[in-house]
Write an enzyme that holds these catalytic residues in place. Structure first.
Site, PDB file in Angstrom:
ATOM      1  N   GLY A  40      35.945  41.389  29.768  1.00 38.90           N
ATOM      2  CA  GLY A  40      36.236  40.399  30.815  1.00 38.90           C
ATOM      3  C   GLY A  40      34.962  39.889  31.472  1.00 38.90           C
ATOM      4  N   GLY A  96      34.890  36.513  33.315  1.00 40.87           N
ATOM      5  CA  GLY A  96      35.821  36.323  34.434  1.00 40.87           C
ATOM      6  C   GLY A  96      35.132  36.312  35.790  1.00 40.87           C
ATOM      7  N   ASP A 106      38.506  41.190  22.187  1.00 39.77           N
ATOM      8  CA  ASP A 106      39.750  41.173  22.971  1.00 39.77           C
ATOM      9  C   ASP A 106      40.161  42.637  23.168  1.00 39.77           C
ATOM     10  OD1 ASP A 106      42.422  41.066  23.739  1.00 39.77           O
ATOM     11  OD2 ASP A 106      42.804  39.240  22.560  1.00 39.77           O
ATOM     12  N   TYR A 110      52.240  43.158  37.979  1.00 41.00           N
ATOM     13  CA  TYR A 110      50.818  43.480  38.213  1.00 41.00           C
ATOM     14  C   TYR A 110      50.695  44.875  38.823  1.00 41.00           C
ATOM     15  CZ  TYR A 110      46.030  42.806  39.970  1.00 41.00           C
ATOM     16  OH  TYR A 110      44.692  42.913  40.242  1.00 41.00           O
ATOM     17  N   LYS A 156      49.008  48.336  37.462  1.00 38.00           N
ATOM     18  CA  LYS A 156      47.872  48.937  38.176  1.00 38.00           C
ATOM     19  C   LYS A 156      48.141  50.415  38.485  1.00 38.00           C
ATOM     20  CE  LYS A 156      44.912  45.784  37.917  1.00 38.00           C
ATOM     21  NZ  LYS A 156      43.616  45.993  37.249  1.00 38.00           N
ATOM     22  N   ILE A 192      38.748  39.401  46.089  1.00 39.60           N
ATOM     23  CA  ILE A 192      37.291  39.244  45.980  1.00 39.60           C
ATOM     24  C   ILE A 192      36.942  37.763  46.142  1.00 39.60           C
ATOM     25  CG2 ILE A 192      35.253  39.626  44.549  1.00 39.60           C
ATOM     26  CD1 ILE A 192      36.637  42.236  45.232  1.00 39.60           C
TER      27      ILE A 192
HETATM   28  N1  SER Z   1      42.928  39.533  43.656  1.00 35.81           N
HETATM   29  C1  SER Z   1      44.015  40.139  42.966  1.00 35.81           C
HETATM   30  C2  SER Z   1      45.200  39.266  42.902  1.00 35.81           C
HETATM   31  O1  SER Z   1      45.394  38.532  43.850  1.00 35.81           O
HETATM   32  C3  SER Z   1      44.409  41.419  43.620  1.00 35.81           C
HETATM   33  O2  SER Z   1      43.945  42.477  42.913  1.00 35.81           O
HETATM   34  O3  SER Z   1      45.949  39.332  41.986  1.00 35.81           O
END
Ligand code: SER
Length: 315
Positions: free
Chosen positions: A8, A11, A53, A142, A146, A172
């Site tokens: 990644g 990214g 990948d 998600y 996680k 972030i």
């Molecule tokens: N920044 C991420 C999201 O919004 C959170 O881990 O999916």
């Protein structure tokens, strides 16, 4: 001296972390891996780049063997909003991809950094001062990936001795590569919109508090946790780390200190609003502070000053 592979790498986090790792350990010792998007000139000219990948275990193994990798920064992942739109893809990338990385690490004796997220919490988690060890019953794909990822990393350490480490990143905020489909993306987009249009339409409601962090602190966290003394790590994986907590109106007010006419209105995206409401308002990151000396440098005021300065200088 480490020999690192970054998945990644093209990214949002990878594009900056890879350069920081090269600065620290040497350009030739940090292999950037991407899947689709072409690397930037900075990424391409500062060290090796490979197409790989994470859902292809054979390819991961080839790169690890060719470059004699001993540390993997596994950043390839599907973010929260895209994961709700494409849950099967999110499972494949976030779970099978991580499994492939951990297996390669087990076979080749590599350490592994894996970012977890505020998304690993859910509606029954205490939302204020969210503890390091608490209820984790997320209701998004998600979040499911996680939490499972955190457990898988713990398992590979306990069962196979793989040196897995990681943090739960908040949103972030950065100015090199845009995030791709997360719930916290508004806090990046708002700065670009402030500079370009003087206004921003926010998809989250006022009062929606979330943890956030400026990219230089995220990079510091990712490097420091991998360099931490293992004897001091009681948790190893999934450390809560945060630098600030705010709602959309607070970031708008901070921007107005520099751009007095800045205006923000709201057009709520029900999917991202629902996700945000199940995530912490503010995490307790005292375990990271105590076990490996985590301490952020930027707050909302200093981050806003820097973001606007950087974005203005590019106009
Ligand atoms: N920044 C991420 C999201 O919004 C959170 O881990 O999916």
């Amino acid at each position: 001296m480490k020999r690192i592979m970054v998945t990644g790498a093209v990214g949002q986090i990878g594009s900056e972390l890879t350069l920081a790792l090269r600065e620290r350990y040497g350009g030739d010792r940090v292999v950037a891996c991407g899947r689709k998007t072409r690397p930037s000139d900075a990424l391409e000219s500062s060290g090796p780049f490979e197409w790989a990948d994470c859902t292809d275990p054979k390819r991961l193994s080839e790169v690890v063997t060719e470059y004699e990798i001993d540390t993997i920064y596994h950043l390839a992942a599907i973010l929260s909003a895209v994961a709700e739109a494409k849950p099967q893809l999110a499972w494949d990338v976030n779970i099978n991809g991580l499994y492939n990385v951990l297996e390669v690490a087990r076979e080749h004796g590599c350490a592994v950094f894996t970012p977890s997220s505020i998304g690993a919490f859910g509606p029954t988690t205490p939302l204020d001062d969210t503890p390091q060890d608490t209820i984790q019953r997320p209701n998004t794909m998600y979040g499911v990936t996680k939490v499972a990822g955190e457990l898988l990393c713990d398992y590979y350490f306990k069962r196979f001795g793989v040196d897995t480490r990681g943090v739960r990143f908040p949103g972030i905020i950065s100015n090199v590569t845009l995030p791709g489909g997360g719930t916290t993306d508004y806090a990046v987009a708002i700065y670009y919109a402030a500079i370009e249009q003087g206004r921003y339409t926010c998809y989250l409601k006022q009062g929606t508090y979330l943890d956030m962090m400026y990219m230089p602190d995220a990079i510091k966290a990712a490097i420091d946790i991998m360099e931490a003394d293992p004897d001091k790590l009681a948790h190893r994986n999934a450390f809560n780390v945060t630098a600030m907590s705010f709602a959309p109106e607070h970031i708008a007010a901070e921007i107005r200190k520099h751009i007095p006419d800045f205006e923000m209105d709201h057009e709520i995206d029900p999917v991202r609003q629902a996700i945000a409401e199940t995530w912490p308002n503010k995490m307790d990151d005292s375990a990271a502070r105590a076990e490996w000396g985590w301490e952020p440098s930027y707050d909302l005021t200093s981050m806003t000053e820097d973001m606007l300065k950087v974005l203005r200088s590019r106009r």
